[in-house]
Design a protein around this motif. Structure first.
Motif, short mmCIF file in Angstrom:
data_model
loop_
_atom_site.label_atom_id
_atom_site.label_comp_id
_atom_site.label_asym_id
_atom_site.label_seq_id
_atom_site.Cartn_x
_atom_site.Cartn_y
_atom_site.Cartn_z
N CYS A 126 8.60 34.01 -8.82
CA CYS A 126 7.71 34.98 -8.18
C CYS A 126 7.41 36.14 -9.13
CB CYS A 126 8.35 35.50 -6.90
SG CYS A 126 7.35 36.73 -6.03
N PHE B 28 6.49 39.19 -8.36
CA PHE B 28 6.49 40.50 -7.72
C PHE B 28 7.81 41.25 -7.86
CE2 PHE B 28 3.03 38.33 -5.20
CZ PHE B 28 2.02 38.96 -5.87
N CYS B 29 8.63 41.34 -6.86
CA CYS B 29 9.74 42.30 -6.88
C CYS B 29 10.86 41.90 -7.83
CB CYS B 29 10.26 42.56 -5.47
SG CYS B 29 11.54 41.42 -4.91
N LYS C 138 4.93 37.47 0.21
CA LYS C 138 4.22 37.67 -1.06
C LYS C 138 4.46 36.51 -2.01
CE LYS C 138 5.72 41.91 -2.01
NZ LYS C 138 6.30 42.43 -0.75
N SER D 42 1.73 33.93 -3.67
CA SER D 42 1.42 34.46 -5.00
C SER D 42 0.51 33.53 -5.82
CB SER D 42 2.70 34.76 -5.78
OG SER D 42 3.48 33.58 -5.94
N SER E 14 5.87 44.77 -15.13
CA SER E 14 5.85 43.35 -14.78
C SER E 14 5.67 42.47 -16.01
CB SER E 14 4.72 43.07 -13.78
OG SER E 14 4.96 43.74 -12.55
N GLN F 2 9.73 46.92 -9.66
CA GLN F 2 8.87 45.92 -10.29
C GLN F 2 9.65 44.71 -10.77
OE1 GLN F 2 5.41 47.36 -12.56
NE2 GLN F 2 6.48 49.32 -12.66
N TYR G 294 1.72 44.83 -3.12
CA TYR G 294 2.57 45.13 -4.28
C TYR G 294 1.86 46.13 -5.18
CZ TYR G 294 5.23 44.17 -8.60
OH TYR G 294 5.99 44.27 -9.74
N GLN H 224 -3.20 42.48 -7.60
CA GLN H 224 -2.94 41.05 -7.40
C GLN H 224 -2.98 40.67 -5.92
OE1 GLN H 224 0.56 39.75 -9.80
NE2 GLN H 224 0.35 41.73 -10.79
N THR H 225 -2.25 41.42 -5.08
CA THR H 225 -2.12 41.01 -3.68
C THR H 225 -3.42 41.15 -2.90
OG1 THR H 225 -1.20 43.21 -3.18
CG2 THR H 225 0.35 41.42 -3.55
N HIS I 112 -1.27 51.00 -1.99
CA HIS I 112 -1.84 49.76 -2.52
C HIS I 112 -3.37 49.71 -2.57
CE1 HIS I 112 2.25 48.44 -1.88
NE2 HIS I 112 2.14 48.62 -0.59
#
Length: 702
Positions: A5, A7-8, A46, A50, A106, A331, A587, A592-593, A655
């Motif tokens: 993933c 994201f986080c 998410k 993704s 990221s 991130q 995110y 992206q989201t 966001h």
């Protein structure tokens, strides 16, 4: 396709299956989590969606240059030649520091490392920083000062289940790192008592046994109250304090002078609840403290985290199973991104650019003289101020959207628009990219190979699983091509990410963040290795500080923390406190989201969470447009009533851009130690959209 993933900071592993539907003829996708040591096979909404942004029709697929005011498709050769020519001419006219670089948390470790190297010996500029400054700088600087090292978690996620008491301060894990939640529910099943410190009743707070609904900006004072109660109840671990720490007497002298009733009044938390929380944590045999942006994104964020560490040290709850401190990284590579050279003051391995020995070592690895390396630059927001003053003429942005992510966004946008030359490397036409002179298409997470370091300090390898669309290229490859055109190609002769990582290993060797013993082969076999890992036969440090701290005499440091007033006080004209944060479906700046149909549909626009009684006072109706204003600017969002937020506080997510951008109004006050902006406390006024504000009252800023 096996991937990870994007994201986080948990960095969940997953498989994306691509197949053709026999009835419709369309390509359909299914996503399943794959067990790894961090996520245990879980995925949040998410992660499951993704792939949608990676496959979006909005992806940038070819380089573009601005011609006659319009971004026009060009070849890579033309784009790169133009960038190199303009960078050379700008630096020739205005000096090396006239060009700056702005990175992201990221980016892979390999790209983060190469971006720092490109700044220092590709361009020779001291101006480089990244959006991770807004993520981890308060906790990072506090960890370095107190422990001698900054690693998100001092222990494994698996230790959470062993903790009898857990404090979650300013962290809404249920929405920001949802695949971590089972660790805490497992701890509760084992009998753990969970304390949440947050001005809102979040999903995380609903899980808690005790919720301290603190007034924004008073967290440091609240911790002073917790420590005082621990002292008063005789819950200090004297043996640990005497054998493994320094500065306790100074802390005790400071705490003895404080009054719990005054702390309760200042923080808005009942004295009885402060004592209850302190006794629960102090009496427990094991306990863990986690902080995140809610307590860190303040003008006193560094000292607030230091105070939480004071609490951990005073009770001896670190360096053993079920005990520790953790900064919940935001991130995907917020940890690794700051270890290897993206920050203004750092070199690879968490070395310092102003330390002569560190400079000499990195210079030897890079094959240059120490005096060729530039000095320390400035933090991310301060770099925007330098741009606004037109001292920086050109900026290269890689993997970030500074127009949205910085506080005081109006000033930032004005400064960026005034640049002589702007280059942006991104997957999408972000709010920053639309202003660029050159836009370069880069690969998505599913298309590039590289390592990332999760919140535990576990290095993970994410391998490319799909070809890049169109002409998109890996970030690191773009840097190598540019370096070659700038006459510095001899220092950037890399054919793949593994070659970059192998140089990173050497560059980090002997540093605080030592990756030398980590190899791609080990990562494939072991599915993650913790740093520090000084040799290839070292298992990696799963739990830090079991015997000593990397400080003089091996002792961690206490420090008295004064309860400072908030950087921006409310007033008659600006009577409410605005704080910000994330929601589950999105995110960071949403680049992206918001390109994922499933995620965009869950939250289609920005909103303001407000208590109904506060709304009535300002004639705000539920689900109506509201204008929020501060001395920096204005944002327009939709109201959302909630009895779970303090009556003096508003919450707006981060966001959305343009008029919905909460950072149009946020405060640019900076922490004096780590230069973290005070995103979480901004004095604002509100009214129904379409009405005019009365110009009266006073605005107070310290």
């Amino acid at each position: 396709m096996i991937t990870q993933c994007p994201f986080c900071s948990v960095q969940c592993k997953m498989e994306v299956e691509e197949k053709r539907d026999e009835l419709t003829g369309k390509t359909v996708y299914s996503v399943e989590g794959i067990p790894n040591a961090a996520s245990e096979g879980r995925l949040c909404v998410k992660g499951k969606n993704s792939y949608q942004h990676a496959l979006s029709r909005e992806r940038l697929t070819h380089p573009m240059m601005r011609k006659n005011g319009v971004l026009t498709r060009v070849s890579w050769e033309e784009a790169l030649d133009s960038i190199a020519t303009r960078f050379r001419s700008i630096q020739a006219a205005h000096g090396a520091d006239a060009v700056c670089l702005y990175g992201g948390g990221s980016l892979t470790n390999e790209t983060a490392y190469l971006l720092g190297k490109f700044a220092r010996i590709g361009l020779g500029t001291r101006y480089i920083d990244y959006n991770g400054r807004f993520c981890m700088s308060a906790a990072a600087s506090a960890g370095v000062k107190a422990f001698g090292i900054d690693r998100g978690l001092t222990n494994q996620l698996a230790d959470i289940a062993l903790a009898e008491v857990i404090i979650l301060a300013g962290t809404n894990i249920s929405e920001c790192q949802p695949t971590m939640m089972p660790y805490f529910t497992r701890a509760k099943e084992n009998g753990a008592f969970i304390i949440v410190i947050d001005p809102r009743v979040t999903g995380t707070a609903e899980m808690a046994d005790l919720h301290l609904q603190v007034k924004p900006g008073t967290d440091a004072a609240l911790v002073n109250g917790l420590i005082k109660a621990v002292f008063d109840e005789g819950l200090v671990d004297r043996r640990f304090v005497e054998n493994r720490t320094k500065g306790f007497e100074e802390l005790k002298s400071h705490i003895d002078k404080l009054d719990l009733d005054a702390i309760a009044e200042l923080t808005g938390v009942d004295k009885e609840l402060i004592v209850k929380a302190a006794m629960a944590y102090g009496r427990a045999k094991t306990g863990m403290v986690f902080t995140a942006r809610g307590v860190e994104q303040h003008a006193d964020g560094h000292m607030t985290v230091r105070n939480f560490i004071n609490l951990v040290l005073a009770t001896g709850k670190i360096g053993k199973p079920g005990c520790g401190y953790g900064a919940v990284t935001g991130q995907g590579n917020g940890q690794g991104g700051r270890e290897h050279g993206q920050k203004a003051d750092q070199l690879p391995g968490y070395r310092l650019i102003e330390n002569e020995q560190d400079r000499a070592y990195i210079a030897s690895v890079w094959g240059v003289k120490p005096e060729e390396l530039p000095g320390k630059g400035v933090s991310a927001y301060e770099m925007m101020e330098v741009i606004h003053r037109k001292e920086i003429k050109s900026m290269f942005v890689m993997g970030s959207n500074p127009i949205m992510s910085n506080p005081n966004a109006g000033l930032v946008e004005e400064g960026i628009k005034g640049l002589d030359y702007l280059v942006v490397a991104d997957m999408f036409m972000s709010e920053t990219a639309v202003l660029a002179d050159v836009v370069l298409p880069v690969t998505a997470y599913i298309e590039n190979t590289g390592t990332l370091t999760n919140l535990e300090g576990r290095v993970l390898l994410r391998e490319a699983a799909r070809p890049a669309p169109g002409e998109a290229r890996d970030d690191w490859h773009i840097l190598c091509e540019l370096a070659n055109r700038l006459g510095r190609g001899t220092y950037f002769k890399f054919e793949d990410s593994e070659q970059i990582f192998n140089e990173l290993r050497v560059a980090s060797r002997g540093g605080v963040a030592d990756y030398y013993g980590i190899t791609y082969d080990r990562l494939r076999k072991e599915e993650g290795v913790y740093w520090p890992c000084p040799s290839t036969d070292h298992p990696g440090a799963k739990r830090l500080f079991e015997q000593s701290f990397p400080q003089p005499e091996g002792r961690a440091l206490f420090i008295p923390v004064v309860s400072e007033p908030v950087a921006e006080e409310v007033s008659a004209q600006y009577p409410l406190v605005l704080t910000n944060g994330r929601v589950l479906a999105h995110y960071l700046t949403g680049v992206q989201t918001r390109r994922s149909p499933m995620l965009a549909a869950k939250d289609i626009e920005n909103f303001m969470e407000i208590h109904p009684e506060t709304a009535a006072k300002y004639r705000i109706e539920d689900d109506s447009l509201v204008t929020i204003r501060s001395p920096r600017g204005t944002t327009i969002v939709r109201s959302k009533f909630s009895k779970s937020i303090r009556k003096d506080t508003l919450f707006v997510p981060m966001h959305w851009g343009d008029v919905q951008n909460v950072n149009n109004v946020t405060s640019p006050a900076l922490d004096p130690v780590c230069r973290m902006p005070d995103f979480k406390v901004s004095a604002v006024q509100i009214e129904p959209f379409g009405e005019d504000f009365e110009e009266e009252g006073e605005y107070a800023i310290r």
